[in-house]
Write an enzyme that holds these catalytic residues in place. Sequence first.
Site, short mmCIF file in Angstrom:
data_model
loop_
_atom_site.label_atom_id
_atom_site.label_comp_id
_atom_site.label_asym_id
_atom_site.label_seq_id
_atom_site.Cartn_x
_atom_site.Cartn_y
_atom_site.Cartn_z
N ILE A 34 33.93 52.60 52.19
CA ILE A 34 33.39 52.69 50.78
C ILE A 34 33.85 51.64 50.01
O ILE A 34 34.60 51.16 50.02
CB ILE A 34 34.13 53.76 50.04
CG1 ILE A 34 34.09 55.05 51.01
CG2 ILE A 34 33.50 54.31 48.89
CD1 ILE A 34 35.24 56.13 50.74
N CYS A 35 32.26 51.15 49.36
CA CYS A 35 32.37 49.79 48.84
C CYS A 35 32.61 50.48 47.10
O CYS A 35 31.80 50.84 46.55
CB CYS A 35 31.16 49.24 48.70
SG CYS A 35 31.00 47.64 47.70
N LEU A 36 33.95 50.43 46.58
CA LEU A 36 34.16 50.73 45.51
C LEU A 36 35.33 49.83 44.97
O LEU A 36 36.36 49.71 45.55
CB LEU A 36 34.84 52.06 45.75
CG LEU A 36 35.05 53.06 44.44
CD1 LEU A 36 33.95 53.25 43.47
CD2 LEU A 36 35.78 54.20 44.58
#
Length: 148
Positions: free
Chosen positions: A84-86
Amino acid sequence: MASKRILKELKDLQKDPPTSCSAGPVAEDMFHWQATIMGPSDSPYSGGVFLVTIHFPPDYPFKPPKVAFRTKVFHPNVNSNGSICLDILKEQWSPALTISKVLLSICSLLTDPNPDDPLVPEIAHMYKTDRAKYESTARSWTQKYAMG
């Protein structure tokens, strides 16, 4: 230090779970959790149940947990490995954040993707140029992988 903090978060989560999310340890390992996130009703993920794994580092909360989707999800900020790109899971992490806040951030990422910082550029491009195709693809993946 870490295990005490993780236990406290578990108690808080059980007392006051975030909307449409749940989480807890896998077996006896306090450093390895599984969470479920219900697809937000105002998104193409509505009706889906998404499994997420959470691995706490030994120096938690000074380092962020490693969080990944186990359920396949069609999204510009989630790759085929479930990464997840967060920002709060990377450079914006702060020890003041909790798993509850992380799960809520992932929920809002499902509703509002960030196509300007994509993990999957092709999906981000589709999101920006053909929203209807993006939403129908995300919906069909949700039906296929998250409604089993």
